[in-house]
Design an enzyme around this catalytic site. Structure first.
Site, PDB file in Angstrom:
ATOM      1  N   HIS A 173       0.837  -1.200   0.000  1.00 52.46           N
ATOM      2  CA  HIS A 173       0.000   0.000   0.000  1.00 52.46           C
ATOM      3  C   HIS A 173       0.865   1.239   0.000  1.00 52.46           C
ATOM      4  CE1 HIS A 173      -2.291  -3.127   2.060  1.00 52.46           C
ATOM      5  NE2 HIS A 173      -3.280  -2.643   1.357  1.00 52.46           N
ATOM      6  N   HIS A 209      -5.811   8.175   5.073  1.00 52.89           N
ATOM      7  CA  HIS A 209      -6.595   8.582   6.240  1.00 52.89           C
ATOM      8  C   HIS A 209      -7.563   9.718   5.902  1.00 52.89           C
ATOM      9  CE1 HIS A 209      -7.715   8.710  10.376  1.00 52.89           C
ATOM     10  NE2 HIS A 209      -7.423  10.001  10.462  1.00 52.89           N
ATOM     11  N   ILE A 262      -8.972  10.482   2.875  1.00 52.51           N
ATOM     12  CA  ILE A 262     -10.126  10.050   2.068  1.00 52.51           C
ATOM     13  C   ILE A 262     -11.028   9.105   2.860  1.00 52.51           C
ATOM     14  CG2 ILE A 262      -9.533  10.439  -0.365  1.00 52.51           C
ATOM     15  CD1 ILE A 262      -8.253   7.781  -0.537  1.00 52.51           C
ATOM     16  N   GLY A 263     -10.440   8.257   3.689  1.00 53.11           N
ATOM     17  CA  GLY A 263     -11.264   7.348   4.499  1.00 53.11           C
ATOM     18  C   GLY A 263     -12.157   8.131   5.454  1.00 53.11           C
ATOM     19  N   THR A 297      -9.449   1.114   9.243  1.00 54.48           N
ATOM     20  CA  THR A 297      -9.383   1.122  10.704  1.00 54.48           C
ATOM     21  C   THR A 297     -10.226   2.244  11.282  1.00 54.48           C
ATOM     22  OG1 THR A 297      -7.078   0.455  10.435  1.00 54.48           O
ATOM     23  CG2 THR A 297      -7.770   1.116  12.637  1.00 54.48           C
ATOM     24  N   ARG A 306      -0.676   0.381  10.628  1.00 55.39           N
ATOM     25  CA  ARG A 306       0.155   0.276   9.443  1.00 55.39           C
ATOM     26  C   ARG A 306       1.522   0.934   9.600  1.00 55.39           C
ATOM     27  NH1 ARG A 306      -1.778  -1.097   4.918  1.00 55.39           N
ATOM     28  NH2 ARG A 306      -3.956  -0.669   5.239  1.00 55.39           N
ATOM     29  N   ALA A 311      -1.815  10.273  12.389  1.00 54.37           N
ATOM     30  CA  ALA A 311      -2.897  10.855  11.577  1.00 54.37           C
ATOM     31  C   ALA A 311      -4.249  10.769  12.295  1.00 54.37           C
ATOM     32  CB  ALA A 311      -2.963  10.124  10.238  1.00 54.37           C
ATOM     33  N   GLY A 312      -4.537   9.601  12.884  1.00 51.95           N
ATOM     34  CA  GLY A 312      -5.833   9.423  13.545  1.00 51.95           C
ATOM     35  C   GLY A 312      -5.943  10.251  14.819  1.00 51.95           C
TER      36      GLY A 312
HETATM   37  N1  LIG Z   1      -5.362  -0.701  16.972  1.00 47.59           N
HETATM   38  C1  LIG Z   1      -5.691   0.580  16.868  1.00 47.59           C
HETATM   39  N2  LIG Z   1      -6.403   1.163  17.856  1.00 47.59           N
HETATM   40  C2  LIG Z   1      -6.766   2.467  17.771  1.00 47.59           C
HETATM   41  N3  LIG Z   1      -6.460   3.237  16.704  1.00 47.59           N
HETATM   42  C3  LIG Z   1      -5.769   2.691  15.699  1.00 47.59           C
HETATM   43  C4  LIG Z   1      -5.342   1.347  15.716  1.00 47.59           C
HETATM   44  N4  LIG Z   1      -4.676   1.094  14.557  1.00 47.59           N
HETATM   45  C5  LIG Z   1      -4.672   2.254  13.857  1.00 47.59           C
HETATM   46  N5  LIG Z   1      -5.324   3.196  14.542  1.00 47.59           N
HETATM   47  C6  LIG Z   1      -5.606   4.574  14.153  1.00 47.59           C
HETATM   48  O1  LIG Z   1      -6.105   4.548  12.822  1.00 47.59           O
HETATM   49  C7  LIG Z   1      -5.444   5.562  12.088  1.00 47.59           C
HETATM   50  C8  LIG Z   1      -5.406   5.197  10.621  1.00 47.59           C
HETATM   51  O2  LIG Z   1      -6.718   5.157  10.135  1.00 47.59           O
HETATM   52  P1  LIG Z   1      -6.984   4.687   8.625  1.00 47.59           P
HETATM   53  O3  LIG Z   1      -6.267   5.611   7.712  1.00 47.59           O
HETATM   54  O4  LIG Z   1      -8.396   4.407   8.447  1.00 47.59           O
HETATM   55  O5  LIG Z   1      -6.236   3.330   8.719  1.00 47.59           O
HETATM   56  P2  LIG Z   1      -5.673   2.241   7.750  1.00 47.59           P
HETATM   57  O6  LIG Z   1      -5.656   2.802   6.367  1.00 47.59           O
HETATM   58  O7  LIG Z   1      -4.319   2.039   8.347  1.00 47.59           O
HETATM   59  O8  LIG Z   1      -6.603   1.106   7.985  1.00 47.59           O
HETATM   60  C9  LIG Z   1      -4.093   5.659  12.705  1.00 47.59           C
HETATM   61  O9  LIG Z   1      -3.507   6.915  12.463  1.00 47.59           O
HETATM   62  C10 LIG Z   1      -4.373   5.429  14.182  1.00 47.59           C
HETATM   63  O10 LIG Z   1      -4.730   6.625  14.849  1.00 47.59           O
HETATM   64  O1  LIG Z   2      -5.462  -1.645   2.933  1.00 50.97           O
HETATM   65  C1  LIG Z   2      -6.186  -2.589   3.045  1.00 50.97           C
HETATM   66  C2  LIG Z   2      -6.934  -2.894   4.250  1.00 50.97           C
HETATM   67  O2  LIG Z   2      -6.315  -2.375   5.380  1.00 50.97           O
HETATM   68  P1  LIG Z   2      -6.815  -1.102   6.171  1.00 50.97           P
HETATM   69  O3  LIG Z   2      -6.205  -1.341   7.521  1.00 50.97           O
HETATM   70  O4  LIG Z   2      -8.286  -1.047   6.148  1.00 50.97           O
HETATM   71  O5  LIG Z   2      -6.254   0.119   5.479  1.00 50.97           O
HETATM   72  C3  LIG Z   2      -6.392  -3.443   1.944  1.00 50.97           C
HETATM   73  O6  LIG Z   2      -5.944  -2.873   0.786  1.00 50.97           O
HETATM   74  C4  LIG Z   2      -5.837  -4.819   2.117  1.00 50.97           C
HETATM   75  O7  LIG Z   2      -6.926  -5.551   2.474  1.00 50.97           O
END
Ligand SMILES: Nc1ncnc2c1ncn2[C@@H]1O[C@H](COP(=O)(O)OP(=O)(O)O)[C@@H](O)[C@H]1O
Ligand SMILES: O=C(COP(=O)(O)O)[C@@H](O)CO
Length: 575
Positions: free
Chosen positions: A217, A399, A401-402, A442, A541, A555-556
């Site tokens: 990614h 983060h 766009i999500g 996440t 990540r 970021a979160g």
């Molecule tokens: N286990 C966790 N518990 C709480 N917050 C988390 C955890 N893992 C990641 N995060 C939060 O999620 C944020 C990333 O969100 P997002 O961009 O949606 O995640 P990803 O693309 O990594 O799935 C991180 O910056 C952090 O604050």
């Molecule tokens: O990135 C993926 C899922 O992980 P997130 O933690 O939701 O960003 C995906 O491309 C691989 O399943």
């Protein structure tokens, strides 16, 4: 560079639509993704795979006889939501239970886990399995923290072939674990991918250098070396994998292995064959027999210039499953038995209530919550690029766009609920469900928990008080910690949520008005978010790239601090 797209936000949905139109022989669309186009065998276990878009043929291209029964398809680089996964699993299941399989990423783990809980609650026996083949993402002592990359394929295939042979759910899950224990991958890259609509790659590698051990990614590599020749690249990949043999395999000599040389997007087939030529020689010299090797694009990352090597160390069981026939849009092997087409089934979207019952006081509170969600969404929109940039330092850059997808979905659902007379609980629950569903990833799963916890504390009849709001925030904080497993100091949103909840509670206990208490708590949140810059990430990540993230806040954590400050505006105007 992803040059051909319409609205970048619609990229994943439009790609799925085109994929289905081109592959009707194998797949049909269902809410959340695709399932096989062939008839189900009653009583069989269904293997449902999934993950973010941007990795084709993972995951939709691996649906068909001998491989997955369905795939849940998330947005670009974001896990599908629990709601999507549940939709696909319900359409794919044939009465023998469901095994949900995915790569080990925080968002996938949360959403697939929630989907499994709901499916089990609905009487569909469901288990989950996260693939952890990428040896560069954690050491052998923490193998459970490793990411899933091209090793997804042999692990998915072993479980799916076992399901095809009529194994029980327990047995299919055991096979998945066994295949995963014996699968290892390692990758290198020369440039990162550029997401649809973006004008620069997620990461760059200096001219003449390659990144070693990077993710799929755009997670940066764990090291950098000069660009090798094809033979040197093969030597690095093979020697690295031969150094980490699974338990029970003392020496490579005399072993048999499934081998995948995977192209990540812009390393083309003939380049791959030049590398594979040397991979084959080296395995041969080490006494390893390559069984049905695959050289091609099996798990990609848009146009990333990179390759990875995967070895699955076979025993008799795994070899039979690896060589078993399969017929999917992107992966075919041997001859599968003739199968009838599935009957057309229609899938009605689940309707929400037509009207809500709530007290007038709770409806007024719901109107304030709606205003807060509007301010929240506007703040996220304003800061989306900045959040993406922060996330790209050590994560996958999504983060912003999500959070935009999630907060927009939440606001729209809240608006609809408000028009139908929802009280605070119903409005926040609808918003939380929509955030998790539209945002994925996440943050989608965790923000869904936050809004639902707040709603539960406020109810649909009582007049919210400073104490009930503070209690709701505390429940949200506990819920996020319980579900995500992170604690203060791990460099996540928990580093902000905990001090925010504590300060709010202390202020309210000391008799402060809600706006004043929230103001103080938001100031504590802003300070804590800034302080995350000094922390090393232990979750999510960013963890494998800990030192890269030093000096940059999480970021979160940052988005949460921005949001609680913006929400203060809604509380101030409702007093
Ligand atoms: N286990 C966790 N518990 C709480 N917050 C988390 C955890 N893992 C990641 N995060 C939060 O999620 C944020 C990333 O969100 P997002 O961009 O949606 O995640 P990803 O693309 O990594 O799935 C991180 O910056 C952090 O604050
Ligand atoms: O990135 C993926 C899922 O992980 P997130 O933690 O939701 O960003 C995906 O491309 C691989 O399943």
């Amino acid at each position: 560079m992803t040059r051909l797209h319409n609205d970048p936000a619609a990229f994943a949905d439009e790609a799925l639509e085109g994929f289905v139109a081109a592959h009707r022989r194998w797949v049909r669309p269902v809410p959340g993704g695709v399932v096989r186009a062939t008839a189900k065998t009653p009583g069989r276990v269904a293997v449902v795979i999934g993950g973010g878009s941007g990795h084709y043929p993972a995951f939709s291209g691996l649906v068909g006889q001998g491989l997955a029964h369905g795939a849940a398809v998330g947005n670009v680089f974001a896990s599908p939501s629990a709601q999507q996964i549940r939709g696909v699993a319900k359409a794919a299941q044939a009465g023998g239970g469901v095994l949900l399989m995915y790569g080990n990423y925080a968002g996938d783990v949360l959403h697939f886990g929630q989907a499994a809980e709901r499916l089990n609650g609905e009487g569909i026996p469901t288990r989950t399995f996260a693939v952890t083949d990428d040896i560069s993402s954690a050491g052998p002592d923490e193998a459970h923290k490793r990411r899933g990359i091209a090793g997804d394929l042999p692990v998915f295939k072993a479980a799916s072939a076992a399901a095809e042979q009529g194994s029980t759910l327990d047995e299919v899950a055991r096979i998945a674990a066994h295949a995963n224990d014996r699968t290892r991958s390692f990758g290198i890259a020369f440039s990162g991918c550029t997401l649809p609509g973006a004008d620069h790659p997620l990461f760059t590698v200096p001219e003449g250098r390659m990144a070693v051990g990077l993710g799929i990614h755009g997670e940066p590599g764990i090291g950098e070396e000069p660009v090798p020749t094809a033979d040197e690249a093969a030597e690095l990949l093979v020697t690295t994998l031969l150094k980490e043999l699974p338990d029970g395999i003392g020496t490579p000599h005399g072993q048999r292995a499934a081998v995948i040389l995977n192209g990540l997007g812009s390393v083309k087939y003939e380049e791959l064959f030049v590398v594979y030529r040397r991979v084959a020689q080296l395995l041969d010299e080490a006494g390893v027999t390559a069984v049905d090797p695959e050289v091609g694009e099996l798990v990609t990352s848009f146009d990333m210039a990179g390759i990875s090597l995967t070895l699955t160390w076979l025993d008799d069981t795994l070899e039979a499953l690896w060589t078993a026939p399969a017929d999917t849009p992107a992966y075919r092997k041997g001859a599968v038995p003739e199968a009838a087409a599935a009957d057309e089934e229609s899938y009605e979207a689940e309707e929400g209530p037509e009207a809500y019952t709530a007290s007038e006081e709770s409806r007024r509170a719901a109107a304030t919550a709606l205003d807060a969600l509007r301010l929240l969404k506007e703040t996220v929109d304003t800061h989306a690029d900045e959040l993406g940039r922060i996330d790209a330092v050590a994560g996958d850059g999504d983060h912003g766009i999500g959070m935009q997808r999630g907060s927009t979905g939440a606001y729209e659902a809240a608006l609809e609920a408000c028009e139908l007379g929802a009280g605070a609980r119903s409005l926040l629950t609808a918003a939380g469900d929509a955030w998790a569903d539209k945002g994925g990833g996440t943050s989608g799963a965790l923000w869904g928990i936050v809004l639902r916890a707040l709603g539960d504390a406020l109810g649909d009849t009582e007049r919210p008080t400073p104490a009930s709001v503070a209690h709701g925030v505390l429940r949200a904080s506990d819920g996020v910690r319980r579900t995500g497993g992170a604690e203060v100091g791990d460099k996540t949103m928990v580093d902000v949520l905990v001090p925010f909840a504590e300060t709010l509670g202390q202020q309210v206990d000391a008799g402060a008005e809600l706006t004043a208490a929230w103001d103080a708590a938001a100031t504590a949140a802003e300070r804590s978010a800034r302080d995350t810059a000094h922390l090393l990430p232990k979750m999510g990540r960013a963890r494998p790239h800990a030192e890269k993230s030093l000096g940059t806040p999480d970021a979160g954590a940052h988005s949460l601090a921005l949001i609680v400050r913006a929400v203060h505006g809604a509380l101030a105007t409702c007093q």
